[in-house]
Design an enzyme around this catalytic site. Structure first.
Site, PDB file in Angstrom:
ATOM      1  CD  GLU A 144      -1.039   6.243 -10.882  1.00  0.00           C
ATOM      2  OE1 GLU A 144      -0.309   6.487 -12.367  1.00  0.00           O
ATOM      3  OE2 GLU A 144       0.050   7.668  -9.962  1.00  0.00           O
ATOM      4  CG  ASP A 149       1.459   9.773   3.910  1.00  0.00           C
ATOM      5  OD1 ASP A 149       1.631   8.491   3.775  1.00  0.00           O
ATOM      6  OD2 ASP A 149       1.178  10.801   3.932  1.00  0.00           O
ATOM      7  CB  THR A 198      -7.583   1.235   4.508  1.00  0.00           C
ATOM      8  OG1 THR A 198      -8.177   1.212   5.784  1.00  0.00           O
ATOM      9  CG2 THR A 198      -8.913   1.970   3.800  1.00  0.00           C
ATOM     10  CB  ILE A 226      -3.411  12.046  -8.180  1.00  0.00           C
ATOM     11  CG1 ILE A 226      -4.793  12.421  -7.035  1.00  0.00           C
ATOM     12  CG2 ILE A 226      -2.720  12.941  -9.013  1.00  0.00           C
ATOM     13  CD1 ILE A 226      -4.591  14.249  -6.062  1.00  0.00           C
ATOM     14  N   GLY A 239      -8.013   6.960   1.083  1.00  0.00           N
ATOM     15  CA  GLY A 239      -9.277   6.086   0.937  1.00  0.00           C
ATOM     16  C   GLY A 239      -9.011   4.937   0.323  1.00  0.00           C
ATOM     17  CE  LYS A 295       1.565   9.463   0.704  1.00  0.00           C
ATOM     18  NZ  LYS A 295       0.222  10.381   1.077  1.00  0.00           N
TER      19      LYS A 295
HETATM   20  N1  LIG Z   1      -6.161   3.781   3.676  1.00  0.00           N
HETATM   21  C1  LIG Z   1      -4.706   4.574   2.617  1.00  0.00           C
HETATM   22  O1  LIG Z   1      -5.707   5.233   1.935  1.00  0.00           O
HETATM   23  C2  LIG Z   1      -3.832   4.523   1.889  1.00  0.00           C
HETATM   24  C3  LIG Z   1      -3.806   5.759   0.445  1.00  0.00           C
HETATM   25  C4  LIG Z   1      -2.476   5.405   0.491  1.00  0.00           C
HETATM   26  C5  LIG Z   1      -1.863   4.038   0.137  1.00  0.00           C
HETATM   27  N2  LIG Z   1      -1.373   3.326   1.196  1.00  0.00           N
HETATM   28  C6  LIG Z   1      -0.779   1.768   1.601  1.00  0.00           C
HETATM   29  O2  LIG Z   1      -1.612   0.824   1.356  1.00  0.00           O
HETATM   30  C7  LIG Z   1      -0.564   0.272   2.435  1.00  0.00           C
HETATM   31  C8  LIG Z   1      -2.053  -0.575   2.864  1.00  0.00           C
HETATM   32  O3  LIG Z   1      -2.921   0.518   3.531  1.00  0.00           O
HETATM   33  P1  LIG Z   1      -4.157  -0.083   4.949  1.00  0.00           P
HETATM   34  O4  LIG Z   1      -5.044   1.286   4.895  1.00  0.00           O
HETATM   35  O5  LIG Z   1      -5.236  -0.861   3.527  1.00  0.00           O
HETATM   36  O6  LIG Z   1      -3.704  -0.621   5.238  1.00  0.00           O
HETATM   37  P2  LIG Z   1      -4.317  -1.563   6.768  1.00  0.00           P
HETATM   38  O7  LIG Z   1      -6.088  -1.276   6.457  1.00  0.00           O
HETATM   39  O8  LIG Z   1      -3.854  -1.900   7.896  1.00  0.00           O
HETATM   40  O9  LIG Z   1      -4.264  -3.059   5.717  1.00  0.00           O
HETATM   41  C9  LIG Z   1      -3.567  -3.327   5.824  1.00  0.00           C
HETATM   42  C10 LIG Z   1      -4.053  -5.489   5.209  1.00  0.00           C
HETATM   43  O10 LIG Z   1      -2.421  -6.123   5.960  1.00  0.00           O
HETATM   44  C11 LIG Z   1      -3.050  -6.869   5.856  1.00  0.00           C
HETATM   45  N3  LIG Z   1      -1.949  -8.043   7.470  1.00  0.00           N
HETATM   46  C12 LIG Z   1      -1.433  -7.822   8.312  1.00  0.00           C
HETATM   47  N4  LIG Z   1      -0.087  -8.289   8.604  1.00  0.00           N
HETATM   48  C13 LIG Z   1      -0.308  -9.419   7.651  1.00  0.00           C
HETATM   49  C14 LIG Z   1       0.211 -10.914   8.218  1.00  0.00           C
HETATM   50  N5  LIG Z   1       1.046 -11.627   8.718  1.00  0.00           N
HETATM   51  N6  LIG Z   1      -0.332 -11.279   6.702  1.00  0.00           N
HETATM   52  C15 LIG Z   1      -0.847 -11.519   5.489  1.00  0.00           C
HETATM   53  N7  LIG Z   1      -1.954  -9.674   5.922  1.00  0.00           N
HETATM   54  C16 LIG Z   1      -0.951  -8.826   6.837  1.00  0.00           C
HETATM   55  C17 LIG Z   1      -4.273  -7.107   7.018  1.00  0.00           C
HETATM   56  O11 LIG Z   1      -5.247  -7.973   8.243  1.00  0.00           O
HETATM   57  P3  LIG Z   1      -6.028  -7.953   8.958  1.00  0.00           P
HETATM   58  O12 LIG Z   1      -6.788  -6.919   8.316  1.00  0.00           O
HETATM   59  O13 LIG Z   1      -6.302  -9.233   9.208  1.00  0.00           O
HETATM   60  O14 LIG Z   1      -5.701  -7.336  10.150  1.00  0.00           O
HETATM   61  C18 LIG Z   1      -5.116  -5.763   6.848  1.00  0.00           C
HETATM   62  O15 LIG Z   1      -5.881  -6.741   5.817  1.00  0.00           O
HETATM   63  C19 LIG Z   1       0.531   1.090   3.052  1.00  0.00           C
HETATM   64  O16 LIG Z   1       1.437   0.803   1.972  1.00  0.00           O
HETATM   65  C20 LIG Z   1      -0.682   2.141   3.185  1.00  0.00           C
HETATM   66  O17 LIG Z   1       0.381   3.471   3.300  1.00  0.00           O
HETATM   67  C21 LIG Z   1      -2.804   3.646   1.805  1.00  0.00           C
END
Ligand SMILES: NC(=O)c1ccc[n+]([C@@H]2O[C@H](COP(=O)([O-])OP(=O)(O)OC[C@H]3O[C@@H](n4cnc5c(N)ncnc54)[C@H](OP(=O)(O)O)[C@@H]3O)[C@@H](O)[C@H]2O)c1
Length: 395
Positions: free
Chosen positions: A140, A211, A35, A147, A312, A215
Protein backbone atom coordinates in the site's frame (compact mmCIF):
# COMPACT_ATOMS: atom_id res chain seq x y z
CA UNK A 1 6.60 -11.36 -16.93
CA UNK A 2 9.82 -12.85 -15.53
CA UNK A 3 10.16 -16.56 -14.79
CA UNK A 4 10.20 -17.55 -11.15
CA UNK A 5 13.71 -18.09 -9.78
CA UNK A 6 14.22 -21.86 -9.86
CA UNK A 7 16.65 -22.00 -7.00
CA UNK A 8 14.17 -20.32 -4.72
CA UNK A 9 10.86 -21.80 -5.71
CA UNK A 10 11.74 -25.42 -6.39
CA UNK A 11 13.82 -26.71 -3.50
CA UNK A 12 13.98 -23.97 -0.86
CA UNK A 13 10.40 -22.83 -1.02
CA UNK A 14 8.96 -26.31 -0.68
CA UNK A 15 11.52 -27.66 1.77
CA UNK A 16 9.95 -29.57 4.65
CA UNK A 17 12.51 -27.83 6.88
CA UNK A 18 10.64 -24.61 6.25
CA UNK A 19 6.94 -25.12 6.95
CA UNK A 20 4.53 -22.23 6.43
CA UNK A 21 5.12 -19.71 9.18
CA UNK A 22 1.47 -18.80 9.73
CA UNK A 23 0.94 -21.25 12.58
CA UNK A 24 4.15 -20.66 14.44
CA UNK A 25 5.38 -17.09 14.57
CA UNK A 26 3.72 -13.70 14.89
CA UNK A 27 6.79 -11.49 15.01
CA UNK A 28 7.67 -8.60 12.70
CA UNK A 29 11.16 -8.19 11.26
CA UNK A 30 11.80 -4.61 10.17
CA UNK A 31 14.45 -4.05 7.51
CA UNK A 32 15.57 -0.42 7.47
CA UNK A 33 14.91 2.27 10.06
CA UNK A 34 15.23 5.48 8.04
CA UNK A 35 12.46 7.94 7.15
CA UNK A 36 9.76 5.29 6.69
CA UNK A 37 11.18 2.46 8.83
CA UNK A 38 11.58 4.66 11.92
CA UNK A 39 7.95 5.78 11.53
CA UNK A 40 6.88 2.14 11.32
CA UNK A 41 8.97 1.23 14.38
CA UNK A 42 7.62 4.08 16.51
CA UNK A 43 4.04 3.32 15.52
CA UNK A 44 4.26 -0.44 16.14
CA UNK A 45 6.22 -0.07 19.38
CA UNK A 46 3.48 2.24 20.68
CA UNK A 47 0.42 0.34 19.43
CA UNK A 48 1.60 -3.30 19.55
CA UNK A 49 4.42 -3.64 22.11
CA UNK A 50 6.32 -6.89 21.65
CA UNK A 51 5.31 -7.37 18.02
CA UNK A 52 8.61 -6.22 16.53
CA UNK A 53 11.16 -8.98 16.94
CA UNK A 54 14.17 -7.47 15.19
CA UNK A 55 15.22 -4.32 13.31
CA UNK A 56 18.06 -4.36 10.78
CA UNK A 57 19.94 -1.25 9.70
CA UNK A 58 23.14 -0.48 7.83
CA UNK A 59 24.78 1.26 10.79
CA UNK A 60 23.54 0.01 14.20
CA UNK A 61 25.49 2.76 16.01
CA UNK A 62 23.72 5.63 14.29
CA UNK A 63 21.59 7.64 16.77
CA UNK A 64 17.85 7.29 16.01
CA UNK A 65 14.62 8.51 17.49
CA UNK A 66 13.36 4.96 18.09
CA UNK A 67 13.18 3.19 21.46
CA UNK A 68 15.09 0.08 20.39
CA UNK A 69 18.37 -1.12 21.92
CA UNK A 70 19.61 -3.92 19.76
CA UNK A 71 19.69 -3.05 16.05
CA UNK A 72 20.90 -5.88 13.82
CA UNK A 73 23.42 -5.30 11.07
CA UNK A 74 22.62 -8.41 9.01
CA UNK A 75 19.18 -8.09 7.42
CA UNK A 76 19.29 -11.69 6.16
CA UNK A 77 19.49 -12.91 9.78
CA UNK A 78 16.29 -11.00 10.48
CA UNK A 79 14.54 -12.58 7.48
CA UNK A 80 15.72 -16.04 8.56
CA UNK A 81 14.66 -15.58 12.20
CA UNK A 82 12.01 -18.29 12.80
CA UNK A 83 10.17 -15.89 15.13
CA UNK A 84 9.63 -13.46 12.26
CA UNK A 85 6.46 -13.99 10.30
CA UNK A 86 6.08 -10.59 8.61
CA UNK A 87 9.11 -9.04 6.92
CA UNK A 88 8.76 -5.27 6.48
CA UNK A 89 11.14 -4.00 3.82
CA UNK A 90 11.95 -0.28 4.26
CA UNK A 91 15.42 -0.19 2.68
CA UNK A 92 14.49 0.68 -0.90
CA UNK A 93 16.10 0.10 -4.29
CA UNK A 94 16.42 -2.98 -6.46
CA UNK A 95 19.58 -4.60 -5.05
CA UNK A 96 19.67 -5.75 -1.44
CA UNK A 97 15.98 -5.05 -0.89
CA UNK A 98 15.07 -7.36 -3.77
CA UNK A 99 17.27 -10.16 -2.43
CA UNK A 100 15.73 -9.83 1.01
CA UNK A 101 12.17 -9.85 -0.34
CA UNK A 102 12.94 -12.92 -2.45
CA UNK A 103 14.41 -14.70 0.55
CA UNK A 104 11.40 -13.86 2.70
CA UNK A 105 8.94 -15.05 0.06
CA UNK A 106 10.96 -18.23 -0.49
CA UNK A 107 10.57 -18.92 3.22
CA UNK A 108 6.81 -18.43 3.03
CA UNK A 109 6.87 -15.20 5.05
CA UNK A 110 4.50 -12.31 4.54
CA UNK A 111 6.19 -9.29 3.02
CA UNK A 112 5.19 -5.65 3.40
CA UNK A 113 7.12 -3.10 1.40
CA UNK A 114 7.05 0.61 0.54
CA UNK A 115 9.39 -0.02 -2.40
CA UNK A 116 7.70 1.28 -5.57
CA UNK A 117 10.75 0.62 -7.74
CA UNK A 118 10.61 -3.07 -6.85
CA UNK A 119 6.83 -3.44 -7.11
CA UNK A 120 6.59 -1.50 -10.39
CA UNK A 121 9.27 -3.57 -12.06
CA UNK A 122 8.82 -6.99 -10.46
CA UNK A 123 5.57 -6.89 -8.47
CA UNK A 124 3.49 -9.22 -10.66
CA UNK A 125 5.91 -12.12 -10.61
CA UNK A 126 6.82 -11.54 -6.94
CA UNK A 127 3.11 -11.84 -6.12
CA UNK A 128 2.93 -15.01 -8.23
CA UNK A 129 5.99 -16.36 -6.45
CA UNK A 130 4.40 -15.54 -3.08
CA UNK A 131 1.24 -17.38 -4.08
CA UNK A 132 3.37 -20.49 -4.68
CA UNK A 133 5.17 -20.38 -1.35
CA UNK A 134 2.20 -19.49 0.84
CA UNK A 135 3.62 -16.03 1.44
CA UNK A 136 1.91 -12.72 0.72
CA UNK A 137 3.06 -9.39 -0.66
CA UNK A 138 1.54 -6.06 0.41
CA UNK A 139 2.58 -2.65 -0.89
CA UNK A 140 0.00 0.00 0.00
CA UNK A 141 2.78 2.45 0.91
CA UNK A 142 4.44 2.15 -2.50
CA UNK A 143 1.89 4.56 -4.04
CA UNK A 144 0.56 7.76 -2.54
CA UNK A 145 2.07 7.51 0.97
CA UNK A 146 -0.91 7.64 3.33
CA UNK A 147 -3.56 7.50 0.57
CA UNK A 148 -5.25 4.05 0.68
CA UNK A 149 -5.41 3.66 -3.10
CA UNK A 150 -3.91 0.18 -3.50
CA UNK A 151 -6.39 -1.28 -1.04
CA UNK A 152 -9.24 0.62 -2.73
CA UNK A 153 -8.34 -0.74 -6.16
CA UNK A 154 -7.78 -4.22 -4.87
CA UNK A 155 -10.84 -4.31 -2.64
CA UNK A 156 -13.73 -1.90 -3.16
CA UNK A 157 -12.97 -1.36 -6.85
CA UNK A 158 -11.96 -4.93 -7.68
CA UNK A 159 -14.95 -5.37 -9.97
CA UNK A 160 -14.95 -1.84 -11.38
CA UNK A 161 -14.52 -1.19 -15.08
CA UNK A 162 -11.86 1.50 -14.80
CA UNK A 163 -11.59 3.93 -17.70
CA UNK A 164 -8.80 6.10 -16.37
CA UNK A 165 -6.50 6.31 -13.36
CA UNK A 166 -3.81 8.78 -12.39
CA UNK A 167 -3.12 12.29 -11.24
CA UNK A 168 -0.27 13.92 -9.37
CA UNK A 169 1.81 11.09 -7.95
CA UNK A 170 5.10 12.75 -7.04
CA UNK A 171 5.26 15.18 -4.14
CA UNK A 172 8.78 16.46 -4.82
CA UNK A 173 7.99 17.76 -8.29
CA UNK A 174 4.71 19.20 -7.08
CA UNK A 175 6.54 21.08 -4.35
CA UNK A 176 9.06 22.42 -6.89
CA UNK A 177 6.39 23.50 -9.39
CA UNK A 178 4.38 25.19 -6.61
CA UNK A 179 7.48 27.07 -5.48
CA UNK A 180 8.14 28.17 -9.08
CA UNK A 181 4.55 29.41 -9.25
CA UNK A 182 5.35 31.49 -6.18
CA UNK A 183 8.31 33.02 -8.03
CA UNK A 184 11.30 30.72 -7.40
CA UNK A 185 13.69 29.57 -10.14
CA UNK A 186 13.81 25.80 -10.74
CA UNK A 187 17.24 25.29 -9.11
CA UNK A 188 16.29 27.31 -6.02
CA UNK A 189 12.95 25.50 -5.67
CA UNK A 190 14.70 22.12 -5.89
CA UNK A 191 17.34 23.17 -3.35
CA UNK A 192 14.56 24.25 -0.97
CA UNK A 193 12.79 20.89 -1.45
CA UNK A 194 16.07 19.15 -0.56
CA UNK A 195 16.60 21.36 2.49
CA UNK A 196 13.10 20.53 3.77
CA UNK A 197 13.55 16.79 3.14
CA UNK A 198 10.99 16.62 0.29
CA UNK A 199 13.69 15.80 -2.27
CA UNK A 200 16.60 13.38 -2.02
CA UNK A 201 20.23 14.40 -2.45
CA UNK A 202 20.03 12.76 -5.88
CA UNK A 203 16.63 14.00 -7.09
CA UNK A 204 16.75 12.45 -10.58
CA UNK A 205 14.18 9.72 -9.92
CA UNK A 206 11.67 12.41 -8.94
CA UNK A 207 12.41 15.24 -11.38
CA UNK A 208 12.88 12.93 -14.39
CA UNK A 209 9.48 11.33 -13.78
CA UNK A 210 10.74 7.80 -12.94
CA UNK A 211 9.11 7.78 -9.51
CA UNK A 212 5.74 8.88 -10.91
CA UNK A 213 6.08 6.35 -13.75
CA UNK A 214 6.67 3.52 -11.27
CA UNK A 215 3.63 4.51 -9.21
CA UNK A 216 1.50 4.82 -12.33
CA UNK A 217 2.60 1.36 -13.48
CA UNK A 218 1.47 -0.09 -10.15
CA UNK A 219 -1.88 1.73 -10.25
CA UNK A 220 -2.52 0.82 -13.88
CA UNK A 221 -1.67 -2.83 -13.23
CA UNK A 222 -4.24 -2.92 -10.44
CA UNK A 223 -6.87 -0.81 -12.19
CA UNK A 224 -6.76 -2.61 -15.54
CA UNK A 225 -5.76 -5.98 -14.05
CA UNK A 226 -2.89 -6.55 -16.39
CA UNK A 227 0.73 -7.24 -15.43
CA UNK A 228 2.18 -3.77 -15.98
CA UNK A 229 2.29 -0.90 -18.40
CA UNK A 230 5.75 0.30 -17.37
CA UNK A 231 7.71 -0.68 -20.50
CA UNK A 232 5.32 1.41 -22.59
CA UNK A 233 5.24 4.43 -20.31
CA UNK A 234 6.17 7.61 -22.12
CA UNK A 235 7.91 9.82 -19.57
CA UNK A 236 8.99 13.45 -19.42
CA UNK A 237 10.36 15.22 -16.36
CA UNK A 238 10.29 18.80 -15.10
CA UNK A 239 14.02 19.60 -15.53
CA UNK A 240 13.43 21.83 -18.58
CA UNK A 241 10.53 23.80 -17.08
CA UNK A 242 11.28 27.51 -16.67
CA UNK A 243 9.59 30.22 -14.67
CA UNK A 244 8.42 31.67 -17.99
CA UNK A 245 6.54 28.42 -18.66
CA UNK A 246 4.85 28.66 -15.27
CA UNK A 247 4.00 32.31 -15.87
CA UNK A 248 2.62 31.60 -19.35
CA UNK A 249 0.21 29.09 -17.79
CA UNK A 250 -0.82 31.39 -14.96
CA UNK A 251 -1.79 34.05 -17.53
CA UNK A 252 -4.31 31.53 -18.92
CA UNK A 253 -5.62 30.28 -15.55
CA UNK A 254 -3.51 27.12 -15.85
CA UNK A 255 -1.16 25.53 -13.29
CA UNK A 256 1.79 23.28 -14.11
CA UNK A 257 1.64 19.79 -12.60
CA UNK A 258 3.57 16.59 -13.24
CA UNK A 259 0.64 14.52 -14.46
CA UNK A 260 0.78 10.69 -14.57
CA UNK A 261 -2.22 9.04 -16.20
CA UNK A 262 -3.22 5.73 -17.78
CA UNK A 263 -6.53 5.46 -19.63
CA UNK A 264 -8.42 3.22 -21.97
CA UNK A 265 -8.37 4.26 -25.60
CA UNK A 266 -10.35 1.75 -27.60
CA UNK A 267 -8.65 -1.62 -27.22
CA UNK A 268 -5.45 -0.03 -25.93
CA UNK A 269 -4.26 1.74 -22.81
CA UNK A 270 -2.65 5.14 -23.21
CA UNK A 271 -0.20 5.97 -20.45
CA UNK A 272 2.35 8.65 -19.73
CA UNK A 273 4.03 10.99 -17.28
CA UNK A 274 4.49 14.61 -18.29
CA UNK A 275 4.46 18.14 -16.96
CA UNK A 276 1.14 19.52 -18.14
CA UNK A 277 -0.93 22.66 -17.77
CA UNK A 278 -4.02 21.95 -15.70
CA UNK A 279 -7.04 24.22 -15.26
CA UNK A 280 -7.02 25.84 -11.84
CA UNK A 281 -10.32 24.17 -10.85
CA UNK A 282 -9.34 20.67 -12.04
CA UNK A 283 -8.87 17.95 -9.37
CA UNK A 284 -5.21 17.53 -10.42
CA UNK A 285 -4.62 21.19 -9.49
CA UNK A 286 -5.67 20.44 -5.90
CA UNK A 287 -2.31 18.95 -4.95
CA UNK A 288 -0.44 21.49 -2.83
CA UNK A 289 3.22 21.25 -1.86
CA UNK A 290 4.21 17.61 -1.46
CA UNK A 291 0.63 16.28 -1.65
CA UNK A 292 -0.59 13.66 -4.14
CA UNK A 293 -3.93 13.42 -5.96
CA UNK A 294 -5.20 10.18 -7.49
CA UNK A 295 -8.38 10.19 -9.58
CA UNK A 296 -10.21 7.05 -10.67
CA UNK A 297 -12.79 7.23 -13.45
CA UNK A 298 -14.91 4.11 -13.71
CA UNK A 299 -18.06 3.14 -15.61
CA UNK A 300 -19.82 2.18 -12.39
CA UNK A 301 -18.14 4.27 -9.69
CA UNK A 302 -17.98 7.49 -11.70
CA UNK A 303 -15.31 9.93 -10.52
CA UNK A 304 -13.43 9.21 -7.32
CA UNK A 305 -10.69 11.53 -6.08
CA UNK A 306 -8.19 10.61 -3.39
CA UNK A 307 -5.78 13.22 -2.07
CA UNK A 308 -3.40 13.70 0.81
CA UNK A 309 0.14 13.20 2.05
CA UNK A 310 1.99 11.36 -0.71
CA UNK A 311 5.19 10.84 1.25
CA UNK A 312 6.85 11.45 4.58
CA UNK A 313 7.81 9.04 7.33
CA UNK A 314 4.69 9.11 9.49
CA UNK A 315 2.21 9.25 6.59
CA UNK A 316 3.87 6.36 4.77
CA UNK A 317 4.28 4.39 7.99
CA UNK A 318 0.52 4.46 8.55
CA UNK A 319 0.04 2.53 5.29
CA UNK A 320 2.88 0.12 6.11
CA UNK A 321 1.49 -0.66 9.54
CA UNK A 322 -2.01 -1.22 8.11
CA UNK A 323 -0.46 -3.80 5.77
CA UNK A 324 1.39 -5.46 8.66
CA UNK A 325 -1.85 -5.83 10.61
CA UNK A 326 -3.67 -7.13 7.52
CA UNK A 327 -0.91 -9.70 7.03
CA UNK A 328 -1.14 -10.87 10.64
CA UNK A 329 -4.90 -11.26 10.40
CA UNK A 330 -4.55 -12.82 6.92
CA UNK A 331 -6.95 -10.29 5.42
CA UNK A 332 -6.89 -9.16 1.80
CA UNK A 333 -4.33 -11.49 0.30
CA UNK A 334 -3.14 -9.81 -2.89
CA UNK A 335 -2.82 -11.98 -5.98
CA UNK A 336 -0.82 -11.46 -9.14
CA UNK A 337 -2.49 -9.33 -11.78
CA UNK A 338 -3.49 -11.76 -14.49
CA UNK A 339 -5.97 -9.98 -16.73
CA UNK A 340 -5.97 -9.84 -20.50
CA UNK A 341 -3.00 -8.05 -21.97
CA UNK A 342 -3.94 -4.69 -23.46
CA UNK A 343 -1.86 -2.81 -25.98
CA UNK A 344 -0.23 0.22 -24.35
CA UNK A 345 0.79 3.39 -26.16
CA UNK A 346 1.90 6.90 -25.15
CA UNK A 347 -0.70 9.30 -23.79
CA UNK A 348 -2.16 11.67 -26.40
CA UNK A 349 -2.76 15.24 -25.27
CA UNK A 350 -3.06 18.77 -26.78
CA UNK A 351 0.01 21.03 -26.55
CA UNK A 352 0.72 24.63 -25.69
CA UNK A 353 3.52 25.71 -28.05
CA UNK A 354 5.19 28.98 -27.04
CA UNK A 355 7.15 31.03 -29.55
CA UNK A 356 9.29 34.12 -29.03
CA UNK A 357 6.18 36.02 -30.09
CA UNK A 358 2.86 34.50 -29.05
CA UNK A 359 1.71 30.94 -28.50
CA UNK A 360 -0.80 28.38 -29.75
CA UNK A 361 -2.72 25.46 -28.25
CA UNK A 362 -2.99 22.58 -30.74
CA UNK A 363 -6.56 21.63 -31.63
CA UNK A 364 -5.63 17.94 -31.90
CA UNK A 365 -4.15 15.68 -29.23
CA UNK A 366 -0.52 14.76 -29.90
CA UNK A 367 1.27 11.61 -28.74
CA UNK A 368 3.80 12.33 -25.97
CA UNK A 369 6.56 10.78 -28.08
CA UNK A 370 5.82 13.12 -31.00
CA UNK A 371 5.70 16.49 -29.23
CA UNK A 372 8.89 17.95 -30.67
CA UNK A 373 7.91 16.91 -34.21
CA UNK A 374 4.49 18.51 -33.71
CA UNK A 375 6.12 21.72 -32.47
CA UNK A 376 8.39 21.80 -35.53
CA UNK A 377 5.22 21.79 -37.62
CA UNK A 378 4.73 25.39 -36.47
CA UNK A 379 8.10 26.38 -37.96
CA UNK A 380 6.68 29.44 -39.75
CA UNK A 381 5.87 31.13 -36.44
CA UNK A 382 9.46 31.53 -35.29
CA UNK A 383 11.65 29.96 -32.63
CA UNK A 384 9.82 27.54 -30.33
CA UNK A 385 10.49 28.50 -26.69
CA UNK A 386 8.70 25.54 -25.14
CA UNK A 387 6.16 22.85 -25.87
CA UNK A 388 4.12 21.60 -22.90
CA UNK A 389 0.95 19.48 -22.88
CA UNK A 390 -2.36 20.94 -21.72
CA UNK A 391 -4.44 18.46 -19.71
CA UNK A 392 -7.95 17.89 -21.03
CA UNK A 393 -10.29 15.29 -19.62
CA UNK A 394 -11.57 12.85 -22.22
CA UNK A 395 -15.08 13.82 -23.36
N1 LIG B 1 10.56 8.64 2.35
C1 LIG B 1 9.29 8.63 1.94
O1 LIG B 1 8.52 9.58 2.17
C2 LIG B 1 8.75 7.42 1.20
C3 LIG B 1 7.40 7.40 0.81
C4 LIG B 1 6.90 6.27 0.17
C5 LIG B 1 7.73 5.21 -0.08
N2 LIG B 1 9.05 5.26 0.30
C6 LIG B 1 9.88 4.11 0.03
O2 LIG B 1 10.27 3.54 1.29
C7 LIG B 1 11.54 2.92 1.17
C8 LIG B 1 12.47 3.47 2.24
O3 LIG B 1 12.62 4.86 2.02
P1 LIG B 1 13.23 5.83 3.15
O4 LIG B 1 12.96 7.21 2.68
O5 LIG B 1 12.77 5.42 4.50
O6 LIG B 1 14.79 5.52 3.01
P2 LIG B 1 15.96 5.92 4.03
O7 LIG B 1 15.52 7.00 4.94
O8 LIG B 1 17.17 6.13 3.19
O9 LIG B 1 16.15 4.60 4.92
C9 LIG B 1 16.75 3.44 4.40
C10 LIG B 1 17.05 2.52 5.56
O10 LIG B 1 17.64 1.33 5.03
C11 LIG B 1 18.74 0.98 5.86
N3 LIG B 1 19.72 0.19 5.13
C12 LIG B 1 20.47 0.55 4.07
N4 LIG B 1 21.30 -0.46 3.73
C13 LIG B 1 21.07 -1.45 4.60
C14 LIG B 1 21.64 -2.74 4.80
N5 LIG B 1 22.64 -3.19 4.05
N6 LIG B 1 21.16 -3.53 5.81
C15 LIG B 1 20.17 -3.08 6.61
N7 LIG B 1 19.59 -1.85 6.48
C16 LIG B 1 20.05 -1.05 5.49
C17 LIG B 1 19.33 2.29 6.31
O11 LIG B 1 20.13 2.06 7.46
P3 LIG B 1 20.89 3.30 8.20
O12 LIG B 1 19.79 4.08 8.87
O13 LIG B 1 21.81 2.64 9.19
O14 LIG B 1 21.59 4.07 7.14
C18 LIG B 1 18.07 3.10 6.58
O15 LIG B 1 17.61 2.88 7.88
C19 LIG B 1 11.99 3.17 -0.27
O16 LIG B 1 11.64 2.08 -1.06
C20 LIG B 1 11.18 4.39 -0.68
O17 LIG B 1 10.97 4.47 -2.09
C21 LIG B 1 9.57 6.34 0.94
Amino acid sequence: MQALPRVLCSSEASSPAMPPTTTRAQGVGLLGCGTVGSGVARRLLASHPGLIRAIAVRDPRKPRDVAWDDFASDAFDVVDDPGVRVVVECIGGLGLARELVLRAIARGKDVVTANKDLIATEGPWLAAFAARTGASLRYEAAVGGAIPIVRALHGSLANEDVIEIGGVLNGTTNFVLDAMEAGAEYADALAEAQRLGFAEADPRSDVDGHDAAHKLAILAGLAFRRPSVSPALARRGIGAISRDDVRAGAERGLRLKLVAVARRAGDAIEAGVTPAYVADDHPFARARGAENVVRVLGRGCGTLVFSGAGAGGDATASSVVADVLAALSERERLVAFNGADLVARPLRIPLLVRFAEGSVITSDAVSLDAMEAAARGFGGRGVVRSVIPVWRDAA
